[in-house]
Enzyme design. Structure first.
Site, mmCIF file in Angstrom:
data_model
loop_
_atom_site.group_PDB
_atom_site.id
_atom_site.type_symbol
_atom_site.label_atom_id
_atom_site.label_comp_id
_atom_site.label_asym_id
_atom_site.label_seq_id
_atom_site.Cartn_x
_atom_site.Cartn_y
_atom_site.Cartn_z
ATOM 1 N N GLY A 102 -28.250 32.566 39.832
ATOM 2 C CA GLY A 102 -28.476 33.886 40.666
ATOM 3 C C GLY A 102 -29.122 33.957 41.747
ATOM 4 O O GLY A 102 -30.097 32.744 41.863
ATOM 5 N N ASP A 149 -25.394 33.030 26.935
ATOM 6 C CA ASP A 149 -24.301 34.063 27.385
ATOM 7 C C ASP A 149 -25.127 35.438 26.568
ATOM 8 O O ASP A 149 -25.042 35.679 25.591
ATOM 9 C CB ASP A 149 -23.008 33.954 26.958
ATOM 10 C CG ASP A 149 -22.140 34.741 27.317
ATOM 11 O OD1 ASP A 149 -22.657 35.924 27.933
ATOM 12 O OD2 ASP A 149 -20.834 34.858 26.897
ATOM 13 N N ALA A 182 -28.933 39.029 34.720
ATOM 14 C CA ALA A 182 -28.300 40.548 34.335
ATOM 15 C C ALA A 182 -26.945 40.812 34.915
ATOM 16 O O ALA A 182 -26.348 40.034 35.756
ATOM 17 C CB ALA A 182 -29.378 41.471 35.254
ATOM 18 N N TYR A 183 -26.522 41.888 34.516
ATOM 19 C CA TYR A 183 -25.167 42.400 34.842
ATOM 20 C C TYR A 183 -25.693 43.240 36.129
ATOM 21 O O TYR A 183 -26.213 44.432 36.233
ATOM 22 C CB TYR A 183 -24.717 43.238 33.891
ATOM 23 C CG TYR A 183 -23.289 43.722 34.248
ATOM 24 C CD1 TYR A 183 -21.910 43.372 33.804
ATOM 25 C CD2 TYR A 183 -23.224 44.804 35.366
ATOM 26 C CE1 TYR A 183 -20.757 43.860 34.035
ATOM 27 C CE2 TYR A 183 -22.014 45.459 35.857
ATOM 28 C CZ TYR A 183 -20.625 44.719 34.942
ATOM 29 O OH TYR A 183 -19.560 45.225 35.677
ATOM 30 N N THR A 229 -35.067 47.432 38.083
ATOM 31 C CA THR A 229 -34.341 47.877 39.297
ATOM 32 C C THR A 229 -34.809 48.974 39.940
ATOM 33 O O THR A 229 -35.404 50.044 38.989
ATOM 34 C CB THR A 229 -33.048 47.908 39.361
ATOM 35 O OG1 THR A 229 -32.508 48.460 40.405
ATOM 36 C CG2 THR A 229 -32.426 48.694 38.211
ATOM 37 N N ASP A 230 -34.981 49.460 41.041
ATOM 38 C CA ASP A 230 -35.318 50.631 41.879
ATOM 39 C C ASP A 230 -34.267 51.580 41.452
ATOM 40 O O ASP A 230 -34.570 52.947 41.409
ATOM 41 C CB ASP A 230 -35.400 50.440 43.331
ATOM 42 C CG ASP A 230 -34.092 49.810 43.868
ATOM 43 O OD1 ASP A 230 -33.326 49.095 43.198
ATOM 44 O OD2 ASP A 230 -33.584 50.271 45.130
ATOM 45 N N TYR A 250 -25.290 51.205 36.046
ATOM 46 C CA TYR A 250 -26.411 49.964 36.070
ATOM 47 C C TYR A 250 -27.717 50.531 36.006
ATOM 48 O O TYR A 250 -28.122 49.939 35.090
ATOM 49 C CB TYR A 250 -26.046 49.461 37.663
ATOM 50 C CG TYR A 250 -26.851 48.429 38.116
ATOM 51 C CD1 TYR A 250 -27.070 47.210 37.414
ATOM 52 C CD2 TYR A 250 -27.833 48.869 38.970
ATOM 53 C CE1 TYR A 250 -28.146 46.213 37.730
ATOM 54 C CE2 TYR A 250 -28.926 47.838 39.216
ATOM 55 C CZ TYR A 250 -29.007 46.659 38.832
ATOM 56 O OH TYR A 250 -30.062 45.528 39.220
HETATM 57 N N1 LIG Z 1 -29.755 41.946 43.932
HETATM 58 C C1 LIG Z 1 -30.425 43.190 44.048
HETATM 59 O O1 LIG Z 1 -30.472 43.941 45.007
HETATM 60 C C2 LIG Z 1 -31.315 43.518 42.978
HETATM 61 C C3 LIG Z 1 -32.014 44.882 43.165
HETATM 62 C C4 LIG Z 1 -32.866 45.428 42.169
HETATM 63 C C5 LIG Z 1 -32.973 44.495 41.135
HETATM 64 N N2 LIG Z 1 -32.298 43.565 40.619
HETATM 65 C C6 LIG Z 1 -32.444 42.758 39.592
HETATM 66 O O2 LIG Z 1 -33.083 41.561 39.908
HETATM 67 C C7 LIG Z 1 -32.376 40.528 38.855
HETATM 68 C C8 LIG Z 1 -31.988 39.245 39.646
HETATM 69 O O3 LIG Z 1 -31.003 39.843 40.353
HETATM 70 P P1 LIG Z 1 -29.985 38.810 41.435
HETATM 71 O O4 LIG Z 1 -29.796 39.507 42.600
HETATM 72 O O5 LIG Z 1 -30.707 37.460 41.324
HETATM 73 O O6 LIG Z 1 -28.891 38.651 40.319
HETATM 74 P P2 LIG Z 1 -27.443 37.824 40.624
HETATM 75 O O7 LIG Z 1 -27.523 36.973 42.012
HETATM 76 O O8 LIG Z 1 -26.411 38.815 40.587
HETATM 77 O O9 LIG Z 1 -27.569 36.832 39.542
HETATM 78 C C9 LIG Z 1 -27.544 37.428 38.209
HETATM 79 C C10 LIG Z 1 -27.318 36.261 37.077
HETATM 80 O O10 LIG Z 1 -27.213 36.830 35.991
HETATM 81 C C11 LIG Z 1 -26.237 35.954 35.499
HETATM 82 N N3 LIG Z 1 -25.476 36.598 34.110
HETATM 83 C C12 LIG Z 1 -24.676 37.732 34.301
HETATM 84 N N4 LIG Z 1 -23.997 37.961 33.214
HETATM 85 C C13 LIG Z 1 -24.594 37.209 32.235
HETATM 86 C C14 LIG Z 1 -24.433 36.939 31.068
HETATM 87 N N5 LIG Z 1 -23.514 37.509 30.345
HETATM 88 N N6 LIG Z 1 -25.005 35.924 30.424
HETATM 89 C C15 LIG Z 1 -25.894 35.067 31.086
HETATM 90 N N7 LIG Z 1 -25.980 35.317 32.218
HETATM 91 C C16 LIG Z 1 -25.584 35.995 32.951
HETATM 92 C C17 LIG Z 1 -25.239 35.534 36.342
HETATM 93 O O11 LIG Z 1 -24.417 34.450 36.045
HETATM 94 P P3 LIG Z 1 -23.194 33.890 36.824
HETATM 95 O O12 LIG Z 1 -23.825 33.039 38.021
HETATM 96 O O13 LIG Z 1 -22.733 32.923 35.751
HETATM 97 O O14 LIG Z 1 -22.485 35.061 37.048
HETATM 98 C C18 LIG Z 1 -26.104 35.496 37.494
HETATM 99 O O15 LIG Z 1 -26.427 34.106 37.838
HETATM 100 C C19 LIG Z 1 -31.894 41.286 37.990
HETATM 101 O O16 LIG Z 1 -32.444 41.885 36.962
HETATM 102 C C20 LIG Z 1 -31.193 42.507 38.832
HETATM 103 O O17 LIG Z 1 -30.919 43.540 37.900
HETATM 104 C C21 LIG Z 1 -31.578 43.161 41.690
#
Ligand SMILES: NC(=O)c1ccc[n+]([C@@H]2O[C@H](COP(=O)([O-])OP(=O)(O)OC[C@H]3O[C@@H](n4cnc5c(N)ncnc54)[C@H](OP(=O)(O)O)[C@@H]3O)[C@@H](O)[C@H]2O)c1
Length: 299
Positions: free
Chosen positions: A10, A44, A69-70, A110-111, A134
């Site tokens: 991610g 997983d 995260a999902y 998250t926000d 979410y």
């Molecule tokens: N992106 C945003 O704007 C944002 C905003 C606020 C908070 N956050 C939080 O910040 C954190 C990091 O976000 P990010 O943007 O880096 O997320 P991301 O790029 O979507 O990456 C999420 C990762 O979680 C993995 N994942 C999903 N389902 C899974 C499962 N069942 N088992 C194991 N791994 C799983 C995915 O694996 P795969 O690569 O295999 O799919 C992916 O590598 C998360 O907690 C998210 O909720 C993100």
């Protein structure tokens, strides 16, 4: 220290790997041999037995950084069970394991735990009230973690994350900007973007911090994003300005851009608590956007 990082593919997971492998400036190379990065293949989070199996078959860890995260905000409206398993129940299970291992947990939230109706920056003690699935499942994860781990956990809420990796607003705008002459972008949602590398750096600073290393620190929530505020529309304009992309950006309202999941209007978050506690520098969003885009340009 043995430090486990989940979600290695991610945005945040990859950004932590980038810093651990390359960034001598923040002096974490002393730890580099102790970082273990894992993805869905190894662990997983949608499967209780996979989680149990992974931790039963590996030596104990000192710190676990949960970046997995999902994150499919719109799809979550249709996939409550899966989103809840990954963002809530798996976090609960992880917290139980981390507690049993007498380790420490850094968990990302998250926000979107807020409804966005405030007209000021949210602090960590402000009332949560998620308006989509979410956000609901992420909040449930926070709460479950806090019940199990009264000490030794850090929850960091972040917002509007982008990076050089994967699908995010910056990459999407750059792609669309090449394909179109004009774009409509929502102008009535305000927030602070977060460059994943900055958050990765903040997490590594926390790990190095004496306060974090001390035993029996009460579990706390912190907010982290870049400094400053902006709408998605102005963010898109700035992306095109830096990239010198000739694409006109027209402001539209949230109502004119319906999505399956509702989005909060204002998710500005105060960073005072994290900066004071861990002495973390928070760069301005424009400075960080420039940094990310100059890397993208080189690729
Ligand atoms: N992106 C945003 O704007 C944002 C905003 C606020 C908070 N956050 C939080 O910040 C954190 C990091 O976000 P990010 O943007 O880096 O997320 P991301 O790029 O979507 O990456 C999420 C990762 O979680 C993995 N994942 C999903 N389902 C899974 C499962 N069942 N088992 C194991 N791994 C799983 C995915 O694996 P795969 O690569 O295999 O799919 C992916 O590598 C998360 O907690 C998210 O909720 C993100």
């Amino acid at each position: 220290m043995r430090i486990l990082v989940t979600g290695k593919n991610g945005q945040l997971g990859r950004s932590i790997q980038k810093l651990v492998n390359t960034d001598a400036k923040i002096d974490i190379n002393q730890y580099s041999n102790d970082f273990i990065f894992i993805g869905r293949g190894e662990l997983d989070l949608s499967s209780e037995s996979s989680i149990g199996h992974y931790f039963n078959n590996n030596d104990k860890f000192d710190v676990i950084i949960n970046c997995a995260a999902y994150t499919a905000v719109d799809r979550a409206e249709e996939e409550y069970e899966l989103a809840n398993q990954v963002n809530h129940l798996a976090v609960k299970q992880l917290a139980e394991i981390v507690k049993a291992q007498k380790a420490k947990l850094i968990h990302i939230s998250t926000d979107y735990v807020f409804d966005g109706e405030s007209n000021k920056s949210y602090t960590e003690t402000d009332k949560t009230n998620p308006i989509n699935i979410y956000g609901e499942t992420k909040l449930a994860g926070e709460k479950a973690l806090q019940v199990i781990m009264l000490t030794n956990a850090v929850i960091i809420r972040t917002s509007w994350m982008y990076s050089e990796y994967g699908n995010n607003f910056v990459n999407t705008m750059l792609r669309l900007g090449k394909e179109r002459d004009e774009l409509n972008v929502v102008s009535d949602q305000i927030g602070s973007p977060t460059y994943a590398t900055d958050l990765a750096g903040a997490i590594l600073e926390i790990i190095k911090n004496k306060g974090f290393k001390e035993i029996s620190q009460a579990t706390q929530i912190y907010h982290y994003s870049n400094k400053g505020e902006i709408s998605w529309c102005d963010f898109a304009k700035e992306i095109f300005k830096i990239a010198k992309v000739d694409c006109k950006v027209d402001p539209i309202t949230t109502q004119q851009y319906p999505t399956p999941a509702k989005r909060p209007k204002n998710t500005l978050m105060s960073k005072d608590k994290i900066t004071e506690k861990f002495n973390i520098y928070v760069p301005d969003w424009k400075e960080s956007l420039n940094a990310c885009m100059s890397i993208l340009k080189e690729q």
